[in-house]
Scaffold this active site. Structure first.
Site, PDB file in Angstrom:
ATOM      1  N   GLY A  67      74.120  33.330  60.963  1.00 14.06           N
ATOM      2  CA  GLY A  67      75.052  33.761  61.997  1.00 14.06           C
ATOM      3  C   GLY A  67      74.441  34.442  63.205  1.00 14.06           C
ATOM      4  CD  GLU A  97      73.545  40.540  59.442  1.00 12.44           C
ATOM      5  OE1 GLU A  97      73.982  39.567  60.092  1.00 12.44           O
ATOM      6  OE2 GLU A  97      73.547  40.578  58.204  1.00 12.44           O
ATOM      7  CG  ASP A  98      76.530  37.167  62.345  1.00 12.76           C
ATOM      8  OD1 ASP A  98      75.995  37.867  61.449  1.00 12.76           O
ATOM      9  OD2 ASP A  98      77.238  36.194  62.080  1.00 12.76           O
ATOM     10  CG  ASP A 140      83.511  42.268  56.748  1.00 13.00           C
ATOM     11  OD1 ASP A 140      84.191  43.306  56.642  1.00 13.00           O
ATOM     12  OD2 ASP A 140      84.000  41.139  56.583  1.00 13.00           O
ATOM     13  CG  PHE A 144      87.971  34.605  59.287  1.00 17.42           C
ATOM     14  CD1 PHE A 144      87.410  35.192  58.156  1.00 17.42           C
ATOM     15  CD2 PHE A 144      87.357  33.491  59.835  1.00 17.42           C
ATOM     16  CE1 PHE A 144      86.268  34.656  57.579  1.00 17.42           C
ATOM     17  CE2 PHE A 144      86.226  32.952  59.258  1.00 17.42           C
ATOM     18  CZ  PHE A 144      85.684  33.537  58.129  1.00 17.42           C
ATOM     19  CB  VAL A 145      86.052  36.653  64.691  1.00 21.00           C
ATOM     20  CG1 VAL A 145      87.166  37.603  65.072  1.00 21.00           C
ATOM     21  CG2 VAL A 145      84.967  37.394  63.906  1.00 21.00           C
ATOM     22  CG  ASP A 159      80.041  29.777  59.240  1.00 16.27           C
ATOM     23  OD1 ASP A 159      79.878  31.016  59.117  1.00 16.27           O
ATOM     24  OD2 ASP A 159      80.060  29.000  58.273  1.00 16.27           O
TER      25      ASP A 159
HETATM   26  C1  PRP Z   1      77.816  37.108  57.393  1.00 19.17           C
HETATM   27  C2  PRP Z   1      77.059  37.878  58.467  1.00 19.17           C
HETATM   28  C3  PRP Z   1      76.418  39.002  57.709  1.00 19.17           C
HETATM   29  C4  PRP Z   1      77.359  39.214  56.554  1.00 19.17           C
HETATM   30  C5  PRP Z   1      78.171  40.434  56.818  1.00 19.17           C
HETATM   31  O1  PRP Z   1      76.960  36.193  56.821  1.00 19.17           O
HETATM   32  O2  PRP Z   1      76.115  37.069  59.108  1.00 19.17           O
HETATM   33  O3  PRP Z   1      75.132  38.654  57.251  1.00 19.17           O
HETATM   34  O4  PRP Z   1      78.221  38.088  56.458  1.00 19.17           O
HETATM   35  O5  PRP Z   1      79.090  40.686  55.785  1.00 19.17           O
HETATM   36  P1  PRP Z   1      78.983  41.949  54.845  1.00 19.17           P
HETATM   37  O6  PRP Z   1      78.751  43.164  55.733  1.00 19.17           O
HETATM   38  O7  PRP Z   1      80.342  41.996  54.188  1.00 19.17           O
HETATM   39  O8  PRP Z   1      77.877  41.763  53.869  1.00 19.17           O
HETATM   40  P2  PRP Z   1      77.456  34.932  55.956  1.00 19.17           P
HETATM   41  O9  PRP Z   1      77.291  35.255  54.498  1.00 19.17           O
HETATM   42  O10 PRP Z   1      78.824  34.518  56.407  1.00 19.17           O
HETATM   43  O11 PRP Z   1      76.378  33.818  56.306  1.00 19.17           O
HETATM   44  P3  PRP Z   1      76.017  33.153  57.713  1.00 19.17           P
HETATM   45  O12 PRP Z   1      75.372  34.237  58.570  1.00 19.17           O
HETATM   46  O13 PRP Z   1      75.066  32.067  57.374  1.00 19.17           O
HETATM   47  O14 PRP Z   1      77.293  32.637  58.341  1.00 19.17           O
END
Ligand code: PRP
Length: 181
Positions: free
Chosen positions: A46, A101-102, A105, A154-155, A161
């Site tokens: 992400g 990080e993107d 959460d 949800f964004v 994605d």
């Molecule tokens: C997303 C995002 C962070 C994580 C945050 O990754 O990139 O790494 O979730 O969530 P959290 O704080 O609840 O742990 P994802 O698992 O969706 O993978 P991606 O980056 O490949 O889309």
């Protein structure tokens, strides 16, 4: 056309808003890391858009590397268990690491990554995220740089994605699943 996809809802952060904030953070990092060559660690997948734009906004000799983790479970909810999918190539010993990080959460991913990276003996480790949920405990997680704080909807877009789609949108939008889709 992707832009005609009805699942793409309201634009929450425009291309211009994102780029302006990314430039600000880049200028801040340029000042705070002056005289050093920080290593930007991009959390795949992400954060790839943010890493790309942010790195070009930093007027320092940065290096980049990539790490990938995955949490078991469904695609829209974090499950509780994080596993390393792709490790770094660069040795972190003595490096000034900025974890990119993107979104933060629940903080589960970040807690795992911080533990893993701190154990490798960096000189410093800071976290820079484009987005953080309002509910995230940024102080407890030690997140120093945050682009925007957003509510729990949800964004999608700018790296984020749904089932690997929408990452290439230039903006951040709400996701509006279509009942008949
Ligand atoms: C997303 C995002 C962070 C994580 C945050 O990754 O990139 O790494 O979730 O969530 P959290 O704080 O609840 O742990 P994802 O698992 O969706 O993978 P991606 O980056 O490949 O889309």
């Amino acid at each position: 056309m992707l832009s005609a996809d009805p699942c793409i809802g309201e634009v929450l952060l425009s291309d211009e808003q994102i780029q302006a904030r990314v430039r600000e953070i880049g200028e801040q990092l340029t000042i705070e890391y002056a005289g050093r060559a920080p290593l930007m660690v991009c959390v795949l997948r992400g954060a790839y858009s943010f890493l790309t734009d942010l790195s070009r906004s930093i007027d320092l000799p940065v290096e980049i590397d990539f790490i990938a983790v995955s949490s078991y479970g469904s695609s829209t909810r974090t499950s509780g268990v994080v596993r390393l999918v792709k490790d770094l190539d660069v040795d972190l010993t003595g490096r000034d690491v900025i974890l990119i990080e993107d979104i933060v959460d629940t903080g589960l991913t970040l807690r795992y990554l911080r533990r893993s990276l701190e154990a490798r003996g960096p000189n410093s480790l800071e976290v820079c995220t484009l987005l953080a949920r309002e509910s995230a405990d940024l102080e407890g997680l030690g997140v120093k740089y945050v682009g925007f704080t957003i509510p729990g909807d949800f964004v999608i877009g700018y790296g984020l994605d749904v089932d690997e789609r929408y990452r290439n949108l230039r903006y951040l939008a709400s996701y509006e699943p279509q009942d008949d889709a």
